[in-house]
Design a protein around this motif. Structure first.
Motif, PDB file in Angstrom:
ATOM      1  N   ALA A 225       6.352  10.556  -5.232  1.00  0.00           N
ATOM      2  CA  ALA A 225       7.692   9.890  -5.029  1.00  0.00           C
ATOM      3  C   ALA A 225       8.113  10.142  -3.750  1.00  0.00           C
ATOM      4  CB  ALA A 225       8.489  10.401  -6.127  1.00  0.00           C
ATOM      5  N   ILE A 226       9.202   9.535  -3.253  1.00  0.00           N
ATOM      6  CA  ILE A 226       9.939   9.843  -2.177  1.00  0.00           C
ATOM      7  C   ILE A 226      11.127  10.388  -2.508  1.00  0.00           C
ATOM      8  CG2 ILE A 226      10.923   8.520   0.040  1.00  0.00           C
ATOM      9  CD1 ILE A 226       8.782   6.360  -0.450  1.00  0.00           C
ATOM     10  N   TYR A 227      11.790  11.388  -1.951  1.00  0.00           N
ATOM     11  CA  TYR A 227      13.172  11.914  -2.349  1.00  0.00           C
ATOM     12  C   TYR A 227      14.052  11.852  -0.876  1.00  0.00           C
ATOM     13  CZ  TYR A 227      10.535  13.731  -6.232  1.00  0.00           C
ATOM     14  OH  TYR A 227       9.523  13.861  -7.120  1.00  0.00           O
ATOM     15  N   VAL A 228      15.226  11.298  -1.069  1.00  0.00           N
ATOM     16  CA  VAL A 228      16.107  11.097  -0.021  1.00  0.00           C
ATOM     17  C   VAL A 228      17.582  11.646  -0.474  1.00  0.00           C
ATOM     18  CG1 VAL A 228      17.250   9.385   1.604  1.00  0.00           C
ATOM     19  CG2 VAL A 228      15.028   8.850   0.565  1.00  0.00           C
TER      20      VAL A 228
ATOM     21  N   GLY B 177       0.805  -1.215   0.063  1.00  0.00           N
ATOM     22  CA  GLY B 177      -0.049   0.107   0.007  1.00  0.00           C
ATOM     23  C   GLY B 177       0.682   1.193   0.031  1.00  0.00           C
ATOM     24  N   PRO B 178       0.301   2.487  -0.541  1.00  0.00           N
ATOM     25  CA  PRO B 178       1.096   3.575  -0.425  1.00  0.00           C
ATOM     26  C   PRO B 178       1.495   4.251   1.073  1.00  0.00           C
ATOM     27  CG  PRO B 178      -1.378   4.151  -0.984  1.00  0.00           C
ATOM     28  CD  PRO B 178      -1.078   2.397  -1.012  1.00  0.00           C
ATOM     29  N   LEU B 179       2.440   5.145   0.772  1.00  0.00           N
ATOM     30  CA  LEU B 179       2.689   5.687   2.153  1.00  0.00           C
ATOM     31  C   LEU B 179       1.598   6.701   2.449  1.00  0.00           C
ATOM     32  CD1 LEU B 179       6.598   6.477   1.551  1.00  0.00           C
ATOM     33  CD2 LEU B 179       5.329   5.285   3.417  1.00  0.00           C
ATOM     34  N   GLY B 180       1.121   6.711   3.716  1.00  0.00           N
ATOM     35  CA  GLY B 180       0.070   7.835   4.121  1.00  0.00           C
ATOM     36  C   GLY B 180       0.807   9.067   4.710  1.00  0.00           C
ATOM     37  N   GLY B 181      -0.224   9.942   4.963  1.00  0.00           N
ATOM     38  CA  GLY B 181       0.396  11.124   5.593  1.00  0.00           C
ATOM     39  C   GLY B 181       1.069  10.927   6.910  1.00  0.00           C
ATOM     40  N   ASP B 182       1.002   9.672   7.354  1.00  0.00           N
ATOM     41  CA  ASP B 182       1.494   9.630   8.786  1.00  0.00           C
ATOM     42  C   ASP B 182       2.828   9.033   8.802  1.00  0.00           C
ATOM     43  OD1 ASP B 182       1.003   7.275   7.492  1.00  0.00           O
ATOM     44  OD2 ASP B 182      -0.129   6.357   9.545  1.00  0.00           O
ATOM     45  N   LEU B 183       3.587   8.937   7.549  1.00  0.00           N
ATOM     46  CA  LEU B 183       4.876   8.308   7.707  1.00  0.00           C
ATOM     47  C   LEU B 183       5.709   9.277   8.214  1.00  0.00           C
ATOM     48  CD1 LEU B 183       7.249   6.258   6.466  1.00  0.00           C
ATOM     49  CD2 LEU B 183       7.426   8.532   4.847  1.00  0.00           C
ATOM     50  N   ASN B 184       6.529   9.027   9.249  1.00  0.00           N
ATOM     51  CA  ASN B 184       7.473   9.501  10.253  1.00  0.00           C
ATOM     52  C   ASN B 184       8.687   9.592   9.475  1.00  0.00           C
ATOM     53  OD1 ASN B 184       8.852  10.500  12.035  1.00  0.00           O
ATOM     54  ND2 ASN B 184       8.244   9.333  13.817  1.00  0.00           N
ATOM     55  N   THR B 185       8.903  10.646   8.474  1.00  0.00           N
ATOM     56  CA  THR B 185       9.951  10.946   7.858  1.00  0.00           C
ATOM     57  C   THR B 185      11.429  10.977   8.786  1.00  0.00           C
ATOM     58  OG1 THR B 185       9.829  13.194   7.865  1.00  0.00           O
ATOM     59  CG2 THR B 185       9.165  12.217   5.919  1.00  0.00           C
TER      60      THR B 185
ATOM     61  N   VAL C 144      14.562  13.474   4.232  1.00  0.00           N
ATOM     62  CA  VAL C 144      13.513  12.732   3.426  1.00  0.00           C
ATOM     63  C   VAL C 144      12.683  13.751   2.873  1.00  0.00           C
ATOM     64  CG1 VAL C 144      11.895  10.758   3.420  1.00  0.00           C
ATOM     65  CG2 VAL C 144      14.126  10.464   4.344  1.00  0.00           C
ATOM     66  N   ALA C 145      11.985  13.610   1.921  1.00  0.00           N
ATOM     67  CA  ALA C 145      10.993  14.398   1.600  1.00  0.00           C
ATOM     68  C   ALA C 145       9.820  13.521   0.914  1.00  0.00           C
ATOM     69  CB  ALA C 145      11.153  15.726   0.450  1.00  0.00           C
ATOM     70  N   VAL C 146       8.804  13.612   1.128  1.00  0.00           N
ATOM     71  CA  VAL C 146       7.626  12.620   0.671  1.00  0.00           C
ATOM     72  C   VAL C 146       6.864  13.578  -0.329  1.00  0.00           C
ATOM     73  CG1 VAL C 146       5.507  11.190   0.803  1.00  0.00           C
ATOM     74  CG2 VAL C 146       7.396  11.183   2.570  1.00  0.00           C
TER      75      VAL C 146
END
Length: 236
Positions: A228-231, A96-104, A222-224
């Motif tokens: 996409a995810i950027y690291v 499943g996709p990352l949600g807004g609750d991902l703790n970057t 990390v930026a979501v």
């Protein structure tokens, strides 16, 4: 919940997925040649692209490894770009996709920890987490997300050493960057961090930067984005 290996049907964890194409694989079939990976030849697929720009230094080249076809001379800078565009998303672990609750912040710290595990295993020593470098890294990840590019050099022509100097730091800089579709291989912060570090370790250039013994500090940002995810990982 584990997905099934596309080759043998065995349980395949998120962190065992192929770092090149994102295909769900068991550990035995994770190597590209074991599952007919479509993403290891940049000339034949858009599955992955590696763009290397490694600066020269007084350090000797890795023993037994020829890097002449991979590296272009620079000025005191070791920078490596890894752009992973996961193909055949239907084969990616169904997490499943990352949600807004991902703790970057947790992802960032987990990447630092996983990097130090690899450095200790290689005998080059840990790097300390540096909040100033993390701020530089985080700003670049957000810039890539917001302006739609994936590169060490931003649209204004500023590179890693420019960003580090602008932050008031003076050191030889190394940088790894990573981009992947949101939702790919991200069941948790720890799983995402593990996948990113393993992908870097599977690339000669990224591993070289990650394991340079002269580095004593690192910062990760990390930026979501929407898609996409950027690291960014910066060493000094």
């Amino acid at each position: 919940m584990p997905s099934e290996c596309v080759v043998c049907g065995a349980d395949a964890s998120v962190s065992d997925a192929c770092p090149h194409c994102g295909t769900a694989c068991c550990p035995e079939h994770r190597p590209p040649e074991a599952h007919d990976c479509p993403g290891t030849d940049a000339g034949m697929t858009t599955g992955w692209r590696v763009d290397l720009d490694i600066g020269t230094s007084s350090e000797p080249a890795d023993s037994g490894t020829s890097l002449s076809t991979l590296f272009r001379p620079g000025v005191g800078l070791a920078v490596v770009t890894l752009l992973l565009v996961v193909v055949a998303l239907g084969a990616v672990a169904t997490v499943g996709p990352l949600g807004g609750d991902l703790n970057t912040t947790a992802v960032e710290h987990d990447i630092v920890d996983r990097t130090n595990e690899e450095r200790l295993a290689a005998g080059v020593g840990e790097t300390a987490h540096d909040p100033e470098l993390a701020a530089v890294a985080r700003t670049h990840s957000r810039d890539m997300r917001d302006r739609g590019f994936v590169n060490h050099t931003n649209p204004d022509g500023e590179g890693p050493d420019d960003r580090v100097r602008a932050a008031g730091l003076d050191c030889l800089t190394g940088e790894n960057i990573y981009q992947a579709p949101r939702g790919a291989l991200a069941s948790s912060a720890a799983a995402l961090a593990d996948h990113i570090v393993r992908a870097w370790m599977d690339s000669v250039g990224h591993r070289r930067t990650l394991l340079r013994d002269r580095y004593t500090r690192q910062g990760v940002g990390v930026a979501v984005g929407e898609d996409a995810i950027y690291v960014t990982q910066v060493f000094c």
